[in-house]
Write a protein that holds these residues in place. Structure first.
Motif, PDB file in Angstrom:
ATOM      1  N   TYR A 281       0.845  -1.197   0.000  1.00 62.26           N
ATOM      2  CA  TYR A 281       0.000   0.000   0.000  1.00 62.26           C
ATOM      3  C   TYR A 281       0.878   1.244   0.000  1.00 62.26           C
ATOM      4  N   TYR A 282       0.278   2.336  -0.447  1.00 63.83           N
ATOM      5  CA  TYR A 282       0.959   3.620  -0.397  1.00 63.83           C
ATOM      6  C   TYR A 282       0.300   4.444   0.702  1.00 63.83           C
ATOM      7  N   ARG A 283       1.141   5.053   1.526  1.00 65.42           N
ATOM      8  CA  ARG A 283       0.651   5.931   2.577  1.00 65.42           C
ATOM      9  C   ARG A 283       1.709   6.985   2.840  1.00 65.42           C
ATOM     10  N   PRO A 284       1.342   8.260   2.764  1.00 62.12           N
ATOM     11  CA  PRO A 284       2.318   9.295   3.113  1.00 62.12           C
ATOM     12  C   PRO A 284       2.838   9.096   4.534  1.00 62.12           C
ATOM     13  N   VAL A 285       4.073   9.409   4.764  1.00 66.97           N
ATOM     14  CA  VAL A 285       4.714   9.215   6.066  1.00 66.97           C
ATOM     15  C   VAL A 285       3.950   9.927   7.178  1.00 66.97           C
ATOM     16  N   TRP A 286       3.422  11.095   6.881  1.00 61.19           N
ATOM     17  CA  TRP A 286       2.753  11.868   7.923  1.00 61.19           C
ATOM     18  C   TRP A 286       1.409  11.259   8.358  1.00 61.19           C
ATOM     19  N   LYS A 287       0.875  10.267   7.637  1.00 59.76           N
ATOM     20  CA  LYS A 287      -0.373   9.601   8.031  1.00 59.76           C
ATOM     21  C   LYS A 287      -0.064   8.290   8.757  1.00 59.76           C
ATOM     22  N   PHE A 288       0.860   8.350   9.699  1.00 63.63           N
ATOM     23  CA  PHE A 288       1.355   7.167  10.395  1.00 63.63           C
ATOM     24  C   PHE A 288       0.274   6.425  11.179  1.00 63.63           C
TER      25      PHE A 288
END
Length: 156
Positions: free
Chosen positions: A37-44
């Motif tokens: 999956y892709y998830r921006p780092v800031w949406k931890f």
């Protein structure tokens, strides 16, 4: 307790969701599922792709690990809902999924969805008699970028 069960006011016993989420890719090898999956780092704080950044050709992978006792067999319904402009959940699709128990970490299954649109989604997993086992909320956002995505991976 028994009365609440028969009035369908409590979830089905003994079926429960152990793990579940939305992913971009699935690879099965041996006894393992590799879910990317892709998830921006800031949406931890998110699990999997709760914000699904969709590019052309992407497919949504719903993965679920469902606990059920040994020799238990049933068909569950995976219901896909889309939030309308009127802020109401509209049933988009219902997909049956056969489950059977006996594995310590639960029955694992997946559904791949290729027809979807941008917006808010809810997947509701229900027993054969219509009792809700679990639900997963996520949002589809169009991603027009063509730069490579750095995918994260969960293994089940």
């Amino acid at each position: 307790f028994v009365i609440l069960y028969f009035l369908k006011m409590i979830p089905p016993v003994p079926v429960s969701l152990i793990e579940g989420g939305i992913y971009h890719q699935l690879e099965k090898g041996g006894d393992q599922y590799r879910l990317s999956y892709y998830r921006p780092v800031w949406k931890f704080w998110e699990k999997g792709a709760q914000t699904f950044y969709a590019r052309s050709g992407d497919k949504i992978v719903l993965f679920a690990s469902i606990f059920s006792p040994s020799r238990f067999k049933d068909e569950i319904s995976v219901k896909w809902f889309f939030k309308t402009i009127q802020d109401k959940w509209q049933l988009y699709d219902t997909i049956p999924l056969q489950i059977s128990g006996g594995r310590e970490k639960g029955y694992r299954g997946y559904i791949i969805k290729s027809h979807f649109t941008e917006g808010e989604w809810k997947v509701q997993i229900e027993s054969s008699d219509g009792r809700e086992i679990s639900r997963i909320y996520f949002k589809v956002v169009t991603d027009t970028s063509d730069s490579p995505r750095e995918l994260l991976t969960d293994i089940y």
